[in-house]
Motif scaffolding. Structure first.
Motif, PDB file in Angstrom:
ATOM      1  N   ALA A 105     -42.188  39.955 -42.000  1.00 37.81           N
ATOM      2  CA  ALA A 105     -42.257  38.577 -42.583  1.00 37.81           C
ATOM      3  C   ALA A 105     -42.781  37.570 -41.921  1.00 37.81           C
ATOM      4  N   PHE A 106     -42.277  37.603 -40.429  1.00 37.96           N
ATOM      5  CA  PHE A 106     -42.614  36.549 -39.638  1.00 37.96           C
ATOM      6  C   PHE A 106     -44.218  36.519 -39.322  1.00 37.96           C
ATOM      7  N   ASP A 107     -44.783  37.761 -39.273  1.00 38.34           N
ATOM      8  CA  ASP A 107     -46.022  37.747 -38.939  1.00 38.34           C
ATOM      9  C   ASP A 107     -47.053  37.388 -40.060  1.00 38.34           C
ATOM     10  N   LEU A 108     -46.527  36.824 -41.203  1.00 35.24           N
ATOM     11  CA  LEU A 108     -47.311  36.099 -42.214  1.00 35.24           C
ATOM     12  C   LEU A 108     -47.167  34.474 -42.120  1.00 35.24           C
ATOM     13  N   LEU A 109     -46.499  34.037 -41.075  1.00 40.24           N
ATOM     14  CA  LEU A 109     -46.264  32.439 -40.861  1.00 40.24           C
ATOM     15  C   LEU A 109     -47.355  31.949 -40.415  1.00 40.24           C
ATOM     16  N   ASN A 110     -47.708  30.711 -40.855  1.00 38.62           N
ATOM     17  CA  ASN A 110     -48.926  29.997 -40.491  1.00 38.62           C
ATOM     18  C   ASN A 110     -48.655  29.413 -39.040  1.00 38.62           C
TER      19      ASN A 110
END
Length: 182
Positions: A105-110
């Protein structure tokens, strides 16, 4: 007996060197594109049986992260698109979805929020943007988002948030998607 062992070792080393040079040649034939340049390297396979009329609706499930590096599992979607288009499948016949949960999920952070977490720009952002520009749905598990305290405004533009990864997969399956087993 000693000469036999020495000959056996020489043959083994020779075969190993030949195999490693052959595999090096194979690896060098991997190329990115033709759709998503810079990502999704693949190579041609002369004996494939994929028809140019083939249609794909595939969901990919990713729960792991390469923390601070490009998520190799995200790159699989670019590889899927690139290799099939290079093999003659029409780009319009490829519909993919990326369902993300867990630490991925953290890989989707802007970039703003990714920098707060990792002190660098999100290396996944260019790939995710290229995927979404090619009609790939990127769906975050709402349960993982909540567990990791990720808000929708912290995500790369275009990322969807669903109730859960399980829900996303169930809905995608009802819409005709299969799940990639890798």
């Amino acid at each position: 007996m000693h000469k036999f062992v020495s000959l056996k070792n020489t043959i083994f080393i020779s075969i190993t060197l030949l195999m490693s040079s052959a595999s090096g040649a194979q690896v060098s034939s991997f190329k990115d594109g033709p759709v998503i340049v810079g990502f999704g390297k693949s190579t041609a396979v002369a004996t494939h049986s994929v028809s140019s009329d083939a249609k794909f609706m595939v969901a990919f499930d990713v729960a792991t992260s390469d923390s601070g590096e490009l998520n190799r599992k995200f790159d699989s979607l670019a590889r899927f698109i690139n290799m099939h288009v290079a093999a003659g499948v029409k780009k319009e016949h490829i519909q993919l979805a990326l369902v993300v949960h867990g630490k991925a999920a953290f890989d989707l952070l802007n970039n703003v929020y990714y920098q707060k977490k990792y002190t660098l720009n999100n290396p996944n952002a260019p790939l995710l943007n290229a995927l979404m520009e090619n009609n790939v749905r990127v769906i975050l598990c709402g349960q993982s988002a909540a567990a990791n305290e990720i808000e929708a405004n912290q995500l790369i533009d275009g990322v969807e948030v669903e109730l859960s990864a399980m829900t996303a997969h169930a809905l995608l399956q009802q819409a005709g998607y299969t799940v990639n087993p890798f």
